[in-house]
Motif scaffolding. Structure first.
Motif, short mmCIF file in Angstrom:
data_model
loop_
_atom_site.label_atom_id
_atom_site.label_comp_id
_atom_site.label_asym_id
_atom_site.label_seq_id
_atom_site.Cartn_x
_atom_site.Cartn_y
_atom_site.Cartn_z
N PHE A 1 50.13 68.22 66.64
CA PHE A 1 50.58 67.28 67.66
C PHE A 1 50.87 65.92 67.03
N PHE A 2 49.99 65.47 66.14
CA PHE A 2 50.21 64.20 65.43
C PHE A 2 51.56 64.23 64.72
N GLN A 3 51.90 65.37 64.11
CA GLN A 3 53.14 65.49 63.35
C GLN A 3 54.38 65.25 64.22
N THR A 4 54.29 65.44 65.53
CA THR A 4 55.44 65.21 66.41
C THR A 4 55.78 63.72 66.54
N PHE A 5 54.89 62.84 66.09
CA PHE A 5 55.11 61.40 66.19
C PHE A 5 55.69 60.78 64.92
N THR A 6 55.85 61.59 63.88
CA THR A 6 56.33 61.04 62.61
C THR A 6 57.17 62.08 61.87
N LYS A 7 58.11 61.59 61.09
CA LYS A 7 58.90 62.47 60.22
C LYS A 7 58.26 62.57 58.84
N LYS A 8 57.26 61.72 58.58
CA LYS A 8 56.59 61.72 57.29
C LYS A 8 55.59 62.86 57.19
N GLU A 9 55.30 63.25 55.97
CA GLU A 9 54.28 64.25 55.70
C GLU A 9 52.91 63.65 55.99
N LEU A 10 52.02 64.43 56.57
CA LEU A 10 50.66 63.95 56.83
C LEU A 10 49.89 63.88 55.52
N THR A 11 49.06 62.87 55.40
CA THR A 11 48.22 62.68 54.24
C THR A 11 46.92 63.45 54.43
N ASP A 12 46.43 64.06 53.38
CA ASP A 12 45.12 64.69 53.41
C ASP A 12 44.10 63.59 53.15
N ALA A 13 43.44 63.13 54.22
CA ALA A 13 42.53 61.98 54.11
C ALA A 13 41.31 62.29 53.25
N THR A 14 41.06 63.56 52.93
CA THR A 14 39.94 63.88 52.03
C THR A 14 40.31 63.61 50.57
#
Length: 137
Positions: free
Chosen positions: A58-71
Motif C-alpha cells: 500500500f505504501f508503494q502506491t504513494f511513490t514511484k521510488k523503490e522502498l528502502t529496507d530500513a534494516t
C-alpha cells in the motif's frame, strides 16, 4: 508569517501490520480506529503527531521510488520528546521488551538525554529529554 503546519503525519512502510500494532501497543501507544484498516494503522503519538503505518504494498502506491529496507539503510530518525530521563528509559525498555533492536546506547549530554531503538521493520526511533533550565545556562 512563516509557514506553520498544525499536525504531522509520518508515513512508514511495515511488513506485518498486526505485528507493528502489537509492538507499538506494548510500548503504550494507541491507534485511531477511524484511520486504521487492513492496509494502514494510524499510530497516535500525541494530539498533533501521528505515524501512519502502511503495509509495504500500500505504501508503494504513494511513490514511484523503490522502498528502502530500513534494516539495512536509514532515511529518517523519528525523534520524540519525553517528560523526563526516566520516561526515556521506560519507553525504550518497553520497546526492547516488545521486540525492538537497540540502535545506540543512551547518550547523556547533561542538559539532554536520549536513547534510541529500531522497530520491527528497522525504522529508527529516538526518545529524548531536554532539561530546559540546564540548557539555558
Amino acid at each position: 508569517m512563516a509557514l506553520q503546519s498544525k499536525q504531522i503525519f509520518v508515513n512508514l512502510p511495515v511488513k506485518d501490520l498486526n505485528k507493528s500494532i502489537d509492538f507499538f501497543t506494548a510500548i503504550g501507544y494507541e491507534f485511531n480506529p477511524q484511520f486504521t484498516d487492513q492496509n494502514a494503522a494510524c499510530l497516535v503519538i500525541s494530539e498533533n503527531i501521528f505515524a501512519m503505518l502502511l503495509v509495504e504494498e500500500f505504501f508503494q502506491t504513494f511513490t514511484k521510488k523503490e522502498l528502502t529496507d530500513a534494516t539495512r539503510s536509514t532515511e529518517v530518525i523519528v525523534a520524540l520528546s519525553a517528560d523526563s530521563r526516566e520516561q526515556v528509559d521506560e519507553i525504550v525498555s518497553k520497546a526492547l521488551a516488545a521486540g525492538a533492536t537497540p540502535s545506540k546506547d543512551p547518550i547523556d549530554h547533561g542538559f539532554m538525554y536520549s536513547w534510541s531503538f529500531q522497530d520491527l521493520d528497522g525504522h529508527l526511533w529516538e526518545f529524548l529529554y531536554m532539561d530546559q533550565a540546564t540548557s539555558q545556562e
